[in-house]
Design an enzyme around this catalytic site. Structure first.
Site, short mmCIF file in Angstrom:
data_model
loop_
_atom_site.label_atom_id
_atom_site.label_comp_id
_atom_site.label_asym_id
_atom_site.label_seq_id
_atom_site.Cartn_x
_atom_site.Cartn_y
_atom_site.Cartn_z
N ASN A 29 10.39 -7.30 3.93
CA ASN A 29 9.12 -6.68 3.65
C ASN A 29 8.16 -7.69 3.03
O ASN A 29 8.46 -8.29 2.00
CB ASN A 29 9.28 -5.52 2.67
CG ASN A 29 7.91 -4.98 2.27
OD1 ASN A 29 7.24 -4.34 3.08
ND2 ASN A 29 7.47 -5.27 1.05
N HIS A 85 -1.00 -2.86 5.55
CA HIS A 85 -2.41 -3.24 5.42
C HIS A 85 -3.11 -2.32 4.43
O HIS A 85 -2.93 -1.10 4.47
CB HIS A 85 -3.10 -3.16 6.78
CG HIS A 85 -4.57 -3.39 6.71
ND1 HIS A 85 -5.11 -4.65 6.52
CD2 HIS A 85 -5.63 -2.54 6.74
CE1 HIS A 85 -6.44 -4.55 6.46
NE2 HIS A 85 -6.77 -3.28 6.58
N THR A 133 3.69 -0.03 8.58
CA THR A 133 4.76 0.22 7.62
C THR A 133 4.24 0.52 6.21
O THR A 133 4.99 1.00 5.37
CB THR A 133 5.72 -0.99 7.59
OG1 THR A 133 4.94 -2.19 7.66
CG2 THR A 133 6.66 -0.96 8.77
N GLU A 134 2.98 0.20 5.96
CA GLU A 134 2.36 0.53 4.68
C GLU A 134 0.86 0.63 4.86
O GLU A 134 0.24 -0.26 5.43
CB GLU A 134 2.61 -0.57 3.63
CG GLU A 134 3.99 -0.62 3.08
CD GLU A 134 4.14 -1.67 1.98
OE1 GLU A 134 3.15 -2.05 1.33
OE2 GLU A 134 5.28 -2.11 1.78
N ASN A 135 0.30 1.72 4.33
CA ASN A 135 -1.16 1.83 4.22
C ASN A 135 -1.43 2.96 3.23
O ASN A 135 -0.85 4.03 3.35
CB ASN A 135 -1.80 2.14 5.59
CG ASN A 135 -3.31 2.34 5.51
OD1 ASN A 135 -3.82 3.42 5.79
ND2 ASN A 135 -4.02 1.32 5.11
#
Ligand code: NOJ
Length: 541
Positions: free
Chosen positions: A202, A345, A413-415
């Site tokens: 990650n 992001h 995967t991330e926001n």
């Protein structure tokens, strides 16, 4: 900056865009203000995420070994208010409760990470495998599957076993490649019959830059100008090795996918007609996401990194570049080791050209890039000081990835967005706005032809936010950290995100406007109760 919890109104021009997937994305004509009503492709996967050290707690329970974050957070002065992840959200003890939160949201997937020292206390397989740690992840995975939630497992979300740091210097040392591979192999062996989506690392950018260059993160080393590049080099090789292990040993029977999760801000030229700014903005993105993605997709570092770091190293009188090199064998080994690309992001910067002289000893990753970062003071920034809400940057980044890496399969995967600790506000209308606008830009990117298959809201719960401790809350669910049971309470964004999920997008203006009204209806009374310490859920979690 506006005070925490202030109501933010973002005047969105409501235009229906006619987008054609066949046309290439036009960077100059991208209308930044319009909203696109439409839905995501069938089968699009909606999720939320967490990571082990940020949520599990139980730092010294059931045979778990120490990680670099356990040690770092226990050192005075490293984390805001000397917070630690010792108990965090107590997620280790709350599998069932947390899955009920995911069910409330109707999530398709849940992204979590496996703590390496929880299942290999020293990080070295031949020393000891901790069956109690394995049992915890077995239970988590089984419960997810029983509830039809797809597990997406990250193998490394920053919690390196402390023994590997002390013995070898962690990611400064090439031996991490084999140790990480042994750990990954054990995870494939024990969980791979049920986990089909694997993320090796990650956000290696953060590990390299904040762990080994600025020292703000564990292990806290300040090896300016060299440490980050070395760490990154070893992480890229470790990622590639793990992908090959899966490919040759496990893929045939397990039929899963292995990717990496890269984080990257978008960099927009300050002056779009100035060639120097355009190049500086491109450099910003290449030094961020390109640093890792280019070797993985094309076999080597971005040319611009090789040129800039090489030139600056020579000016310092060094015989070789501070950026390590891949042999031709290594290039072909690393190239193509990604079944899907995870994108994390959060924000965007304006970028302008700025020269830094490279004097002896003054080199750093930041000065190597020859640029300056700027922000627009009108951009909303409700929580973390680095996190400005700039939704249109997301579409641009996704289109950049499509263009640079031949349109890979992407999972976001991330926001997400944070708020300050002092904010005990369940009516998080700024988060609603953020999710609405960012997921809408993602929808536009899909219409542009970007191959995005899933989206992971960051994060399911408020949690330990690294060097910021508990001072920044990213959760859809509020966690009361003062209470030792760490109860969870839904913020209004839970209701809103749930509607995006159940409609698989934004069906029409009238309905979407209603969502916000409905989401905020219940939260103001819950808020008052929470503030007065009298909050009780209908179904206590
Ligand atoms: C990226 C990291 O992977 C995650 O752990 C963190 O919570 C977010 N950034 C927000 O800072």
């Amino acid at each position: 900056m506006l005070p925490c919890c202030a109501v933010r109104t973002c005047h969105v021009l409501v235009l229906v865009l006619c987008l054609s997937a066949a046309e290439d994305f036009d960077w100059t004509k991208n209308d930044r203000g319009s909203f696109y009503y439409g839905t995501f492709p069938a089968g699009f996967s909606w999720g939320a995420g967490s990571s082990a050290y940020q949520t599990e707690g139980a730092w010294d329970q059931d045979g778990k070994g120490l990680s670099i974050w356990d040690v770092f957070s226990h050192r005075k002065g490293k984390i805001l208010q000397n917070d630690t992840g010792d108990s965090s959200c107590q997620g280790y003890y709350k599998i069932k409760e947390d899955i009920s939160l995911m069910k409330e949201l109707k999530l398709d997937h849940y992204r979590f990470s496996i703590s390496w020292p929880r299942i290999m206390p020293t990080g070295i397989k031949s020393d000891h495998v901790n069956e109690k740690g394995i049992k915890y992840y077995d239970e988590l995975i089984d419960n997810l599957l029983e509830n039809k939630i797809t597990p997406i497992a990250t193998l490394y979300h920053w919690d390196l076993p402390q023994v590997l740091q002390e013995k070898y210097g962690g990611w400064q040392n090439i031996s991490m490649v084999n140790y990480f591979n042994e750990f990954a192999n054990l995870c494939f062996e024990r969980f791979g019959n049920r986990v089909k989506y694997w993320i090796t690392l990650n956000n290696p950018w953060s590990v390299a830059v904040e762990g080994y260059e600025t020292g703000e993160h564990a292990p806290g080393l300040k090896l300016r100008g060299t440490g980050a590049y070395r760490a990154a080099h070893h992480m890229i090789k470790a990622h590639a090795k793990v992908w090959h292990t899966y490919d040759t040993k496990w893929r045939g029977q397990q039929k899963g996918l292995v990717g990496i999760s890269l984080s990257g801000d978008w960099g927009e030229p300050v002056d779009i007609s100035n060639q120097k700014d355009i190049e500086a903005a491109e450099r910003y993105v290449q030094f961020y996401i390109g640093w890792f993605a280019t070797p993985i997709f094309h076999g080597d570092y971005p040319q611009v990194m090789k040129d800039f770091i090489g030139r600056k190293s020579a000016q310092q009188g060094l015989g070789t570049s501070r950026l390590p090199t891949f042999s031709s064998q290594e290039k072909s080994y690393v190239k193509g080791t990604c079944d899907f690309l995870g994108i994390g992001h959060f924000t965007t910067r304006y970028i302008t050209q700025k020269n830094y002289q490279s004097g002896h000893g003054s080199s750093s990753y930041f000065t190597d890039r020859d640029l300056a970062e700027l922000v627009d003071p009108r951009w909303p920034d409700p929580g973390s000081e680095w996190l400005y809400s700039v939704p249109w940057g997301f579409r641009r980044l996704l289109n950049f990835v499509k263009a640079q890496y031949r349109n890979p399969m992407i999972y976001v995967t991330e926001n997400g967005v944070s708020e300050k600790i002092t904010c005990t506000e369940l009516c998080d209308d700024w988060r609603i706005q953020y999710y609405k606008d960012y997921t809408n830009e993602m929808l536009k990117a899909i219409k542009d032809g970007v191959n995005v298959r899933g989206y992971t809201a960051w994060s399911l719960l408020d949690k330990f936010e690294w060097d910021e401790g508990y001072s920044e809350r990213f959760g859809l669910y509020y966690v009361d950290f003062r209470n030792k049971n760490k109860p969870r309470y839904p913020k209004a964004s839970v209701q809103y995100y749930k509607r995006i999920i159940s409609s698989n997008g934004f069906p029409n203006q009238r309905e979407v406007e209603n969502w916000k009204r409905k989401a905020t209806e219940t939260c103001s009374s819950s808020n008052q109760l929470l503030a007065a310490g009298k909050f009780t859920l209908k179904h206590p979690l």
